[in-house]
Design a protein around this motif. Structure first.
Motif, PDB file in Angstrom:
ATOM      1  N   ASP A   9       0.796  -1.238  -0.115  1.00  0.00           N
ATOM      2  CA  ASP A   9      -0.151  -0.112   0.071  1.00  0.00           C
ATOM      3  C   ASP A   9       0.878   1.696  -0.326  1.00  0.00           C
ATOM      4  OD1 ASP A   9       1.023  -0.080   2.625  1.00  0.00           O
ATOM      5  OD2 ASP A   9      -0.956  -0.581   3.654  1.00  0.00           O
ATOM      6  N   GLY A  10       2.114   1.061  -0.481  1.00  0.00           N
ATOM      7  CA  GLY A  10       3.078   2.321  -0.514  1.00  0.00           C
ATOM      8  C   GLY A  10       3.912   2.786   0.791  1.00  0.00           C
ATOM      9  N   ARG A  11       3.529   2.548   1.689  1.00  0.00           N
ATOM     10  CA  ARG A  11       3.946   2.728   3.314  1.00  0.00           C
ATOM     11  C   ARG A  11       5.841   2.262   3.409  1.00  0.00           C
ATOM     12  NH1 ARG A  11      -0.286   0.849   8.097  1.00  0.00           N
ATOM     13  NH2 ARG A  11      -0.067  -1.293   6.512  1.00  0.00           N
ATOM     14  N   ARG A  12       6.615   2.966   3.721  1.00  0.00           N
ATOM     15  CA  ARG A  12       8.038   2.297   3.903  1.00  0.00           C
ATOM     16  C   ARG A  12       7.881   2.091   5.359  1.00  0.00           C
ATOM     17  NH1 ARG A  12      12.326   7.195   4.383  1.00  0.00           N
ATOM     18  NH2 ARG A  12      11.584   7.320   6.461  1.00  0.00           N
ATOM     19  N   GLN A  13       8.846   0.706   5.517  1.00  0.00           N
ATOM     20  CA  GLN A  13       9.201   0.010   6.333  1.00  0.00           C
ATOM     21  C   GLN A  13      11.287  -0.281   6.820  1.00  0.00           C
ATOM     22  OE1 GLN A  13       8.172  -1.689   9.036  1.00  0.00           O
ATOM     23  NE2 GLN A  13      10.115  -1.291   9.809  1.00  0.00           N
ATOM     24  N   VAL A  14      11.151   1.008   7.861  1.00  0.00           N
ATOM     25  CA  VAL A  14      12.530   0.721   7.545  1.00  0.00           C
ATOM     26  C   VAL A  14      13.917  -0.395   8.558  1.00  0.00           C
ATOM     27  CG1 VAL A  14      14.479   2.474   8.319  1.00  0.00           C
ATOM     28  CG2 VAL A  14      12.537   3.633   7.649  1.00  0.00           C
ATOM     29  N   LEU A  15      14.128  -0.862   7.646  1.00  0.00           N
ATOM     30  CA  LEU A  15      14.705  -1.984   8.447  1.00  0.00           C
ATOM     31  C   LEU A  15      16.445  -1.944   8.853  1.00  0.00           C
ATOM     32  CD1 LEU A  15      14.445  -4.830   5.349  1.00  0.00           C
ATOM     33  CD2 LEU A  15      13.038  -4.490   6.966  1.00  0.00           C
ATOM     34  N   SER A  16      16.703  -1.591   8.853  1.00  0.00           N
ATOM     35  CA  SER A  16      18.189  -0.638   9.195  1.00  0.00           C
ATOM     36  C   SER A  16      18.572   0.816   8.916  1.00  0.00           C
ATOM     37  CB  SER A  16      19.155  -1.671   9.266  1.00  0.00           C
ATOM     38  OG  SER A  16      19.724  -1.580   8.158  1.00  0.00           O
ATOM     39  N   ILE A  17      19.576   1.247  10.155  1.00  0.00           N
ATOM     40  CA  ILE A  17      20.233   2.064  10.008  1.00  0.00           C
ATOM     41  C   ILE A  17      21.492   2.358   9.480  1.00  0.00           C
ATOM     42  CG2 ILE A  17      20.925   4.413  10.597  1.00  0.00           C
ATOM     43  CD1 ILE A  17      17.932   4.550  10.821  1.00  0.00           C
ATOM     44  N   LEU A  18      22.248   3.008   8.487  1.00  0.00           N
ATOM     45  CA  LEU A  18      23.861   1.811   8.299  1.00  0.00           C
ATOM     46  C   LEU A  18      24.337   3.726   8.392  1.00  0.00           C
ATOM     47  CD1 LEU A  18      23.216   1.032   4.024  1.00  0.00           C
ATOM     48  CD2 LEU A  18      23.216  -0.396   6.830  1.00  0.00           C
ATOM     49  N   LEU A  19      25.943   3.097   9.174  1.00  0.00           N
ATOM     50  CA  LEU A  19      26.491   4.445   9.822  1.00  0.00           C
ATOM     51  C   LEU A  19      28.053   3.969   8.748  1.00  0.00           C
ATOM     52  CD1 LEU A  19      26.349   4.315  13.475  1.00  0.00           C
ATOM     53  CD2 LEU A  19      25.024   5.344  11.817  1.00  0.00           C
ATOM     54  N   PRO A  20      28.865   4.935   8.622  1.00  0.00           N
ATOM     55  CA  PRO A  20      30.050   4.559   8.217  1.00  0.00           C
ATOM     56  C   PRO A  20      30.868   3.681   8.848  1.00  0.00           C
ATOM     57  CG  PRO A  20      29.544   7.115   8.952  1.00  0.00           C
ATOM     58  CD  PRO A  20      28.591   6.699   9.280  1.00  0.00           C
ATOM     59  N   GLY A  21      31.237   3.075   7.727  1.00  0.00           N
ATOM     60  CA  GLY A  21      32.282   1.427   8.263  1.00  0.00           C
ATOM     61  C   GLY A  21      30.858   0.588   8.111  1.00  0.00           C
ATOM     62  N   ASP A  22      29.513   0.611   8.076  1.00  0.00           N
ATOM     63  CA  ASP A  22      28.942  -0.301   7.868  1.00  0.00           C
ATOM     64  C   ASP A  22      28.969  -1.123   6.172  1.00  0.00           C
ATOM     65  OD1 ASP A  22      28.161  -0.630  10.340  1.00  0.00           O
ATOM     66  OD2 ASP A  22      26.850   0.832   9.812  1.00  0.00           O
ATOM     67  N   ILE A  23      27.863  -2.088   6.054  1.00  0.00           N
ATOM     68  CA  ILE A  23      28.160  -2.775   4.270  1.00  0.00           C
ATOM     69  C   ILE A  23      26.592  -2.863   4.146  1.00  0.00           C
ATOM     70  CG2 ILE A  23      28.336  -4.952   3.740  1.00  0.00           C
ATOM     71  CD1 ILE A  23      30.825  -5.131   5.589  1.00  0.00           C
ATOM     72  N   ALA A  24      26.439  -2.632   3.218  1.00  0.00           N
ATOM     73  CA  ALA A  24      25.260  -2.432   2.225  1.00  0.00           C
ATOM     74  C   ALA A  24      25.420  -3.612   0.575  1.00  0.00           C
ATOM     75  CB  ALA A  24      24.703  -1.086   1.692  1.00  0.00           C
ATOM     76  N   GLY A  25      24.631  -4.301   0.355  1.00  0.00           N
ATOM     77  CA  GLY A  25      24.459  -4.814  -0.556  1.00  0.00           C
ATOM     78  C   GLY A  25      24.921  -6.573  -0.279  1.00  0.00           C
ATOM     79  N   GLY A  26      24.631  -6.949   0.557  1.00  0.00           N
ATOM     80  CA  GLY A  26      25.339  -8.266   1.076  1.00  0.00           C
ATOM     81  C   GLY A  26      24.252  -9.679   0.771  1.00  0.00           C
ATOM     82  N   GLU A  27      23.372  -9.384   0.336  1.00  0.00           N
ATOM     83  CA  GLU A  27      22.306 -10.049  -0.359  1.00  0.00           C
ATOM     84  C   GLU A  27      22.253 -10.627  -1.970  1.00  0.00           C
ATOM     85  OE1 GLU A  27      18.555  -7.991  -1.405  1.00  0.00           O
ATOM     86  OE2 GLU A  27      19.661  -6.005  -0.200  1.00  0.00           O
ATOM     87  N   PHE A  28      23.359  -9.585  -2.430  1.00  0.00           N
ATOM     88  CA  PHE A  28      23.574  -9.899  -3.703  1.00  0.00           C
ATOM     89  C   PHE A  28      25.061 -11.456  -3.679  1.00  0.00           C
ATOM     90  CE2 PHE A  28      22.858  -5.288  -3.849  1.00  0.00           C
ATOM     91  CZ  PHE A  28      22.270  -5.546  -5.236  1.00  0.00           C
ATOM     92  N   LEU A  29      25.642 -11.463  -2.741  1.00  0.00           N
ATOM     93  CA  LEU A  29      25.970 -12.991  -2.859  1.00  0.00           C
ATOM     94  C   LEU A  29      25.048 -13.706  -3.241  1.00  0.00           C
ATOM     95  CD1 LEU A  29      27.814 -12.015   1.108  1.00  0.00           C
ATOM     96  CD2 LEU A  29      29.186 -12.208  -1.318  1.00  0.00           C
ATOM     97  N   MET A  30      23.818 -13.893  -2.639  1.00  0.00           N
ATOM     98  CA  MET A  30      23.444 -15.123  -2.390  1.00  0.00           C
ATOM     99  C   MET A  30      21.877 -14.963  -3.742  1.00  0.00           C
ATOM    100  SD  MET A  30      24.393 -16.833  -0.942  1.00  0.00           S
ATOM    101  CE  MET A  30      25.025 -16.857   1.369  1.00  0.00           C
ATOM    102  N   ARG A  31      21.675 -13.587  -4.292  1.00  0.00           N
ATOM    103  CA  ARG A  31      20.665 -13.558  -4.971  1.00  0.00           C
ATOM    104  C   ARG A  31      20.952 -12.077  -6.549  1.00  0.00           C
ATOM    105  NH1 ARG A  31      18.364 -12.013  -0.311  1.00  0.00           N
ATOM    106  NH2 ARG A  31      17.057 -13.685  -1.365  1.00  0.00           N
ATOM    107  N   ASN A  32      20.938 -11.763  -7.331  1.00  0.00           N
ATOM    108  CA  ASN A  32      21.547 -11.197  -8.531  1.00  0.00           C
ATOM    109  C   ASN A  32      20.452  -9.717  -7.792  1.00  0.00           C
ATOM    110  OD1 ASN A  32      22.264 -12.722  -9.780  1.00  0.00           O
ATOM    111  ND2 ASN A  32      20.876 -13.494 -11.019  1.00  0.00           N
TER     112      ASN A  32
END
Length: 209
Positions: free
Chosen positions: A48-71
């Motif tokens: 329905d268009g609402r946003r759910q924030v999953l985590s806050i990323l700070l300097p030194g944090d990593i994003a994109g770990g999911e690309f290890l398992m999916r395209n």
């Protein structure tokens, strides 16, 4: 993330403006991104268009770990109110290095475990803490992460989270977040001013959390 000499040669650098996406859900980015400066969020949109924030990323944090398992990305990553600079490591290149250095596989595993643990911690907070406890726990978590990385100035930390983002992360309304943070300020627990937060009474904050 332990990055060896060969990996450093393979990294690319990038940046995005405030509130710009680093990548969006459904994109085939194929890179692990390590934040160098600035804050970002991982989030999904409900049907329905609402946003759910999953985590806050700070300097030194990593994003994109999911690309290890999916395209394709299943979540979006977006800068908050400040620019974000980052290093990006191509998944294909890292997998080639891992063939010669099997120890890198454990780095991959660690990325996935960290993301899973963050999701579990958020679920516990939403299910077992009231609004005051959720907000206090969030402030403590951010403070402890920044302190470990040498980014805290005593009891003062940079704090660029808006009340709407906190509400979308903790399952609260923006009005409720405003009310709780006002009460904590009046109680002398913490103070917000010009993009920074100072914890005035650490023990009281821990007690609430």
């Amino acid at each position: 993330m332990g990055v060896g000499r060969e990996e450093r040669r393979l990294k690319a650098e990038g940046s995005v403006r405030p509130r710009q996406h680093i990548y969006k859900s459904g994109e085939a980015r194929g890179q692990i991104v390590v934040l160098r400066d600035g804050w970002a969020i991982r989030f999904v949109l409900t049907p329905d268009g609402r946003r759910q924030v999953l985590s806050i990323l700070l300097p030194g944090d990593i994003a994109g770990g999911e690309f290890l398992m999916r395209n394709e990305a299943r979540v979006s990553v977006q800068a908050l109110a400040t620019p974000v600079s980052y290093c990006a490591f191509d998944i294909a290149d890292l997998k080639e290095i891992a063939k010669r250095d099997p120890g890198l596989i454990w780095t991959f595993v660690g990325i996935e475990i960290a993301e899973h643990e963050a999701s579990e911690a958020l679920m516990v907070g939403l299910g077992r803490r009231n609004a005051e406890q959720r907000i206090a726990r969030l402030v403590l978590d951010i403070y402890e992460r920044l302190e470990r990385r040498g980014l805290a100035d005593g009891a003062t930390i940079p704090f660029v989270l808006r009340q709407k983002t906190i509400a979308d992360l903790l399952g609260l309304t923006q009005v409720h977040v405003s009310r709780v943070m006002t009460v904590m300020k009046e109680q002398g627990i913490m103070r917000l001013a010009r993009g920074s937060l100072t914890i005035l009474d650490m023990q009281a904050l821990r007690d609430v959390a």
